[in-house]
Write a protein that holds these residues in place. Sequence first.
Motif, PDB file in Angstrom:
ATOM      1  N   LEU A 115       7.227  -3.868   0.616  1.00  0.00           N
ATOM      2  CA  LEU A 115       7.045  -5.096  -0.148  1.00  0.00           C
ATOM      3  C   LEU A 115       7.364  -6.280   0.754  1.00  0.00           C
ATOM      4  O   LEU A 115       8.443  -6.340   1.337  1.00  0.00           O
ATOM      5  N   THR A 116       6.407  -7.209   0.867  1.00  0.00           N
ATOM      6  CA  THR A 116       6.593  -8.396   1.694  1.00  0.00           C
ATOM      7  C   THR A 116       6.093  -9.618   0.934  1.00  0.00           C
ATOM      8  O   THR A 116       5.313  -9.492  -0.013  1.00  0.00           O
ATOM      9  N   GLU A 117       6.524 -10.790   1.370  1.00  0.00           N
ATOM     10  CA  GLU A 117       6.021 -12.025   0.778  1.00  0.00           C
ATOM     11  C   GLU A 117       4.622 -12.292   1.300  1.00  0.00           C
ATOM     12  O   GLU A 117       4.332 -12.080   2.485  1.00  0.00           O
ATOM     13  N   ASP A 118       3.736 -12.751   0.434  1.00  0.00           N
ATOM     14  CA  ASP A 118       2.374 -13.136   0.802  1.00  0.00           C
ATOM     15  C   ASP A 118       1.619 -12.028   1.526  1.00  0.00           C
ATOM     16  O   ASP A 118       0.745 -12.303   2.348  1.00  0.00           O
ATOM     17  N   ASP A 119       1.958 -10.770   1.244  1.00  0.00           N
ATOM     18  CA  ASP A 119       1.306  -9.620   1.881  1.00  0.00           C
ATOM     19  C   ASP A 119       1.357  -9.677   3.401  1.00  0.00           C
ATOM     20  O   ASP A 119       0.459  -9.190   4.089  1.00  0.00           O
ATOM     21  N   ASP A 120       2.424 -10.281   3.943  1.00  0.00           N
ATOM     22  CA  ASP A 120       2.609 -10.288   5.394  1.00  0.00           C
ATOM     23  C   ASP A 120       2.702  -8.855   5.903  1.00  0.00           C
ATOM     24  O   ASP A 120       3.185  -7.964   5.209  1.00  0.00           O
ATOM     25  N   VAL A 121       2.256  -8.649   7.123  1.00  0.00           N
ATOM     26  CA  VAL A 121       2.372  -7.341   7.752  1.00  0.00           C
ATOM     27  C   VAL A 121       3.849  -7.076   8.046  1.00  0.00           C
ATOM     28  O   VAL A 121       4.540  -7.944   8.578  1.00  0.00           O
ATOM     29  N   PRO A 122       4.370  -5.905   7.671  1.00  0.00           N
ATOM     30  CA  PRO A 122       5.771  -5.602   7.957  1.00  0.00           C
ATOM     31  C   PRO A 122       6.067  -5.671   9.453  1.00  0.00           C
ATOM     32  O   PRO A 122       5.267  -5.213  10.273  1.00  0.00           O
ATOM     33  N   TYR A 123       7.229  -6.256   9.783  1.00  0.00           N
ATOM     34  CA  TYR A 123       7.664  -6.324  11.175  1.00  0.00           C
ATOM     35  C   TYR A 123       9.184  -6.339  11.210  1.00  0.00           C
ATOM     36  O   TYR A 123       9.823  -7.006  10.396  1.00  0.00           O
ATOM     37  N   TYR A 124       9.743  -5.613  12.166  1.00  0.00           N
ATOM     38  CA  TYR A 124      11.189  -5.355  12.169  1.00  0.00           C
ATOM     39  C   TYR A 124      12.054  -6.612  12.174  1.00  0.00           C
ATOM     40  O   TYR A 124      13.153  -6.611  11.626  1.00  0.00           O
ATOM     41  N   THR A 125      11.594  -7.708  12.756  1.00  0.00           N
ATOM     42  CA  THR A 125      12.407  -8.927  12.776  1.00  0.00           C
ATOM     43  C   THR A 125      12.530  -9.549  11.390  1.00  0.00           C
ATOM     44  O   THR A 125      13.391 -10.399  11.172  1.00  0.00           O
ATOM     45  N   ARG A 126      11.688  -9.102  10.451  1.00  0.00           N
ATOM     46  CA  ARG A 126      11.721  -9.627   9.078  1.00  0.00           C
ATOM     47  C   ARG A 126      12.287  -8.618   8.074  1.00  0.00           C
ATOM     48  O   ARG A 126      12.308  -8.888   6.874  1.00  0.00           O
ATOM     49  N   PHE A 127      12.716  -7.439   8.564  1.00  0.00           N
ATOM     50  CA  PHE A 127      13.337  -6.474   7.657  1.00  0.00           C
ATOM     51  C   PHE A 127      14.566  -7.147   7.058  1.00  0.00           C
ATOM     52  O   PHE A 127      15.335  -7.792   7.737  1.00  0.00           O
ATOM     53  N   TYR A 147       3.405   2.961 -11.515  1.00  0.00           N
ATOM     54  CA  TYR A 147       3.089   2.166 -10.327  1.00  0.00           C
ATOM     55  C   TYR A 147       1.583   2.124 -10.088  1.00  0.00           C
ATOM     56  O   TYR A 147       1.018   1.069  -9.819  1.00  0.00           O
ATOM     57  N   ARG A 148       0.917   3.269 -10.199  1.00  0.00           N
ATOM     58  CA  ARG A 148      -0.538   3.326  -9.996  1.00  0.00           C
ATOM     59  C   ARG A 148      -1.288   2.476 -11.022  1.00  0.00           C
ATOM     60  O   ARG A 148      -2.352   1.960 -10.740  1.00  0.00           O
ATOM     61  N   ASN A 149      -0.692   2.342 -12.215  1.00  0.00           N
ATOM     62  CA  ASN A 149      -1.343   1.561 -13.277  1.00  0.00           C
ATOM     63  C   ASN A 149      -0.920   0.096 -13.266  1.00  0.00           C
ATOM     64  O   ASN A 149      -1.133  -0.623 -14.240  1.00  0.00           O
ATOM     65  N   GLY A 150      -0.284  -0.327 -12.165  1.00  0.00           N
ATOM     66  CA  GLY A 150       0.076  -1.731 -12.025  1.00  0.00           C
ATOM     67  C   GLY A 150       1.372  -2.118 -12.681  1.00  0.00           C
ATOM     68  O   GLY A 150       1.700  -3.294 -12.792  1.00  0.00           O
ATOM     69  N   GLY A 151       2.160  -1.157 -13.129  1.00  0.00           N
ATOM     70  CA  GLY A 151       3.404  -1.467 -13.817  1.00  0.00           C
ATOM     71  C   GLY A 151       4.552  -1.229 -12.966  1.00  0.00           C
ATOM     72  O   GLY A 151       5.608  -1.584 -12.942  1.00  0.00           O
ATOM     73  N   ILE A 196       0.851  -1.189   0.000  1.00  0.00           N
ATOM     74  CA  ILE A 196       0.000   0.000   0.000  1.00  0.00           C
ATOM     75  C   ILE A 196       0.889   1.242   0.000  1.00  0.00           C
ATOM     76  O   ILE A 196       1.814   1.352   0.807  1.00  0.00           O
ATOM     77  N   LEU A 197       0.593   2.201  -0.892  1.00  0.00           N
ATOM     78  CA  LEU A 197       1.319   3.466  -0.870  1.00  0.00           C
ATOM     79  C   LEU A 197       1.121   4.121   0.492  1.00  0.00           C
ATOM     80  O   LEU A 197      -0.001   4.175   1.000  1.00  0.00           O
ATOM     81  N   ILE A 198       2.184   4.599   1.092  1.00  0.00           N
ATOM     82  CA  ILE A 198       2.139   5.090   2.465  1.00  0.00           C
ATOM     83  C   ILE A 198       1.695   6.545   2.553  1.00  0.00           C
ATOM     84  O   ILE A 198       0.879   6.905   3.406  1.00  0.00           O
ATOM     85  N   ILE A 199       2.205   7.392   1.691  1.00  0.00           N
ATOM     86  CA  ILE A 199       1.888   8.818   1.754  1.00  0.00           C
ATOM     87  C   ILE A 199       0.524   9.063   1.105  1.00  0.00           C
ATOM     88  O   ILE A 199       0.258   8.572   0.009  1.00  0.00           O
ATOM     89  N   PRO A 200      -0.346   9.838   1.776  1.00  0.00           N
ATOM     90  CA  PRO A 200      -1.667  10.130   1.205  1.00  0.00           C
ATOM     91  C   PRO A 200      -1.571  10.804  -0.162  1.00  0.00           C
ATOM     92  O   PRO A 200      -0.602  11.500  -0.461  1.00  0.00           O
ATOM     93  N   TYR A 201      -2.589  10.620  -0.967  1.00  0.00           N
ATOM     94  CA  TYR A 201      -2.619  11.064  -2.355  1.00  0.00           C
ATOM     95  C   TYR A 201      -2.228  12.533  -2.520  1.00  0.00           C
ATOM     96  O   TYR A 201      -1.490  12.882  -3.433  1.00  0.00           O
ATOM     97  N   GLN A 202      -2.729  13.410  -1.654  1.00  0.00           N
ATOM     98  CA  GLN A 202      -2.470  14.845  -1.832  1.00  0.00           C
ATOM     99  C   GLN A 202      -0.995  15.212  -1.694  1.00  0.00           C
ATOM    100  O   GLN A 202      -0.587  16.291  -2.077  1.00  0.00           O
ATOM    101  N   TYR A 203      -0.160  14.301  -1.166  1.00  0.00           N
ATOM    102  CA  TYR A 203       1.266  14.569  -0.997  1.00  0.00           C
ATOM    103  C   TYR A 203       2.155  13.726  -1.912  1.00  0.00           C
ATOM    104  O   TYR A 203       3.363  13.869  -1.876  1.00  0.00           O
ATOM    105  N   CYS A 204       1.602  12.836  -2.704  1.00  0.00           N
ATOM    106  CA  CYS A 204       2.446  11.861  -3.399  1.00  0.00           C
ATOM    107  C   CYS A 204       2.945  12.314  -4.771  1.00  0.00           C
ATOM    108  O   CYS A 204       3.546  11.546  -5.490  1.00  0.00           O
TER     109      CYS A 204
END
Length: 103
Positions: A71-83, A99-103, A55-63
Amino acid sequence: MITIPLNNEPNQSLSILLDGINHKLTIKEAGGLMMITIERDSKIIISNTRLLSGILIIPYQYCEAGNFVFLTEDDDVPYYTRFGRQTLVYVTADEMEAYRNGG
């Protein structure tokens, strides 16, 4: 995309110049979740926002100047032990449309 180097530590900050803008990232562990605060040229853009995968982190009005995504495997929630296996990347201003268009 530019990979942002992170340590396997629960709380960390780093400053980095991206697209000609100074960014300060502060990442903290909070009750099993990772939170991020992003400043651009000393202005807080987001504060203590939960990190999610793909998911893009910065809100649209600032991007217009680029954005960050975890980016994580299997959409796992980011966690520091897996950085290292999980990666924070910066999508440059020039890459945002593709990026917005899926490329």
